[in-house]
Design an enzyme around this catalytic site. Structure first.
Site, mmCIF file in Angstrom:
data_model
loop_
_atom_site.group_PDB
_atom_site.id
_atom_site.type_symbol
_atom_site.label_atom_id
_atom_site.label_comp_id
_atom_site.label_asym_id
_atom_site.label_seq_id
_atom_site.Cartn_x
_atom_site.Cartn_y
_atom_site.Cartn_z
ATOM 1 N N HIS A 107 0.883 -1.176 0.000
ATOM 2 C CA HIS A 107 0.000 0.000 0.000
ATOM 3 C C HIS A 107 0.920 1.225 0.000
ATOM 4 O O HIS A 107 1.997 1.197 0.602
ATOM 5 C CB HIS A 107 -0.825 0.127 1.275
ATOM 6 C CG HIS A 107 -1.831 -0.945 1.532
ATOM 7 N ND1 HIS A 107 -1.513 -2.128 2.130
ATOM 8 C CD2 HIS A 107 -3.167 -0.983 1.308
ATOM 9 C CE1 HIS A 107 -2.618 -2.869 2.262
ATOM 10 N NE2 HIS A 107 -3.640 -2.194 1.764
ATOM 11 N N HIS A 277 -11.575 -13.866 3.445
ATOM 12 C CA HIS A 277 -12.766 -13.036 3.245
ATOM 13 C C HIS A 277 -13.933 -13.900 2.760
ATOM 14 O O HIS A 277 -15.083 -13.689 3.158
ATOM 15 C CB HIS A 277 -12.498 -11.937 2.204
ATOM 16 C CG HIS A 277 -11.413 -10.982 2.601
ATOM 17 N ND1 HIS A 277 -10.916 -10.029 1.739
ATOM 18 C CD2 HIS A 277 -10.732 -10.812 3.758
ATOM 19 C CE1 HIS A 277 -9.983 -9.318 2.352
ATOM 20 N NE2 HIS A 277 -9.849 -9.782 3.577
ATOM 21 N N ASP A 302 -5.138 -13.450 -2.669
ATOM 22 C CA ASP A 302 -4.452 -13.128 -1.415
ATOM 23 C C ASP A 302 -4.501 -14.396 -0.584
ATOM 24 O O ASP A 302 -5.479 -14.660 0.125
ATOM 25 C CB ASP A 302 -5.146 -11.959 -0.685
ATOM 26 C CG ASP A 302 -4.559 -10.622 -1.086
ATOM 27 O OD1 ASP A 302 -3.689 -10.598 -1.982
ATOM 28 O OD2 ASP A 302 -4.969 -9.594 -0.504
ATOM 29 N N ASP A 315 -6.124 -13.522 9.039
ATOM 30 C CA ASP A 315 -4.980 -13.413 8.119
ATOM 31 C C ASP A 315 -3.846 -14.369 8.484
ATOM 32 O O ASP A 315 -2.693 -13.952 8.661
ATOM 33 C CB ASP A 315 -4.444 -11.965 8.106
ATOM 34 C CG ASP A 315 -5.351 -11.025 7.326
ATOM 35 O OD1 ASP A 315 -5.969 -11.448 6.342
ATOM 36 O OD2 ASP A 315 -5.428 -9.834 7.713
#
Ligand code: XUL
Ligand code: CO
Length: 444
Positions: A107, A277, A302, A315
């Site tokens: 990011h 997710h 991901d 995660d």
């Protein structure tokens, strides 16, 4: 290296492949042999692993109940934020190189600190991007994708592109403009949109249609800007049903595909699926990956996992062979993920405080995918499994009525007449247990 000779992982040598490694030798690959050809391609091309910068180089183990637990040497040796960011980036490239991955993701705000003004923020980013370019050149490591953090700064608390305030929308646009430009400058092969706050907390204060129209307008501008700057990378949207908002508009793969189709954006975007997710949306781990792949919309993954007994976005590193095998089955079926890849959007547990846990976590997950690739290659080579699945649908290929239905020429009247003539269909077993048992044999 790049004006600095510091070594941050001095105890760790480049990770090697050794299929004979002992079970407790965890700083070695037992299955990932990057140049070995499987189904006509080297393993590294099937797997296209990437390390994410945010968890691995910015995550320090803090949670809602407690402070950071992870001490990272690169965060401690400089005083000003830009110098710290540079050391961190040097540490990251040392890590990528020793691990043997070919890609990383970032990011904008992970790699460079936000300043007081947009000018200062962009200056910081430009300075770090120059170093990243140099490190990429020195190591051969490439950027899989870049993205903008449109969720951490308080200005985005009511959303970014879906904010009720046009001024915030404009800020988000300005930020994405720059993030796309630096991703382009770094040769990024994709650009990701994850709308962390693009959703609502309560419908009582929300005009959902307006917000979704605005979101589509925002994405159209991104497509325009991509053309303007000559960026050839793939644009990706990453679904997530909730967290941090109560409801996120990009709920799951099918919702995002429907949204893209409705707003005429389906040719410009693909999806970046994060299975943690997917499970938060109430689906099986592999569901979204398969769903969008079957519509030619799977762009990247991901690759992480959650904890089924928790249900939020933990995660974690994917260490479960069955899960990785399901993903590899879809990836092989679509011929690979390029220009996407398997990005480890994962963090070591806050209790995993050794520096080498960062290596062990990535090696374990890479090996799990490599083993899954080997297993699923056998499933494809033998062709038995998919032939069985196709067999279930054979009435559409082998009977006149089936062919007519698939060609779109059948009518209700005709099918009504068919039933009157042929009566009740015979009972056919779904044979779930048989498929489960056969799939397990390929995991042997
Ligand atoms: C958050 C998440 C993000 C995106 C990039 O759940 O997955 O890290 O992948 O913004
Ligand atoms: Co993600």
């Amino acid at each position: 290296m790049s004006g600095s000779t510091k070594e941050f992982f001095s105890g760790i040598k480049p990770i090697k492949y050794n299929p004979q490694a002992a079970a407790d030798d965890v700083l070695v690959f037992k299955h990932y042999n990057q140049d070995e050809v499987i189904l006509g391609k080297p393993m590294h091309e099937w797997l296209r692993f990437a390390v994410c910068f945010w968890h691995t180089f910015r995550g320090l183990g803090a949670d809602m109940f407690g402070a950071s637990t992870l001490d990272r040497p690169w965060d401690q040796q400089q005083s000003d934020p830009v110098s710290i960011a540079k050391d961190r980036l040097r540490a990251a490239f040392e890590f990528f190189s020793k691990l043997g991955v070919k890609y990383y993701t970032f990011h904008d705000r992970d790699i460079a600190p936000e300043g007081e003004t947009i000018e200062e923020t962009e200056r910081n980013l430009d300075e770090i991007v120059q170093l990243a370019k140099q490190l990429q050149k020195e190591t051969g490591i490439k950027c899989l994708w870049g993205t903008a953090n449109l969720f951490a700064n308080p200005r985005y608390m009511n959303g970014a592109a879906t904010n009720p305030d046009a001024h915030v929308f404009a800020y988000a646009a300005a930020q994405v403009k720059k993030a796309m430009e630096v991703t382009h400058e770094l040769g990024g092969e994709n650009y990701v949109f994850w709308g962390g706050r693009e959703g609502y907390i309560t419908l009582l204060n929300t005009d959902v249609r307006k917000e979704l129209d605005h979101f589509a307008a925002f994405l159209r501008m991104a497509v325009e800007h991509k053309k303007k700057i000559g960026f050839k990378g793939q644009l990706l949207i990453e679904p997530k049903p909730k967290e941090p908002t109560k409801h996120q508009y990009d709920y799951d793969a099918q919702t995002v595909m429907g949204f893209l189709n409705y707003y005429g954006l389906d040719k410009d975007f693909k999806l970046n699926i994060e299975p943690n997710h997917t499970t938060m949306a109430g689906h099986a781990y592999e569901h979204d990956v398969e769903m969008c792949s079957r519509y030619g919309m799977l762009g990247s993954i991901d690759s992480n996992t959650g904890d089924s007994s928790l249900g939020w976005d933990t995660d974690q590193f994917p260490m479960n062979l069955r899960d990785c095998a399901f993903l590899m089955r879809t990836i092989i079926a679509q011929g690979g993920l390029a220009p996407g890849g398997l990005n480890f959007d994962c963090k070591v547990r806050r209790e995993s405080t050794n520096l080498q846990d960062m290596f062990i976590a990535h090696i374990g997950a890479m090996d799990c995918f490599a083993l899954a690739l080997r297993k699923m290659a056998r499933l494809f080579e033998e062709k038995k499994y998919d032939a069985l699945v196709q067999q279930r649908y054979s009435s559409y290929a082998n009977t006149d009525i089936g062919k007519k239905i698939e060609s779109g020429k059948a009518t209700f009247e005709e099918l009504h007449a068919f039933i009157k003539k042929n009566g009740e269909p015979s009972k056919t077993s779904g044979e779930q247990e048989k498929y489960e048992a056969i799939f397990n044999r390929y995991l042997d």
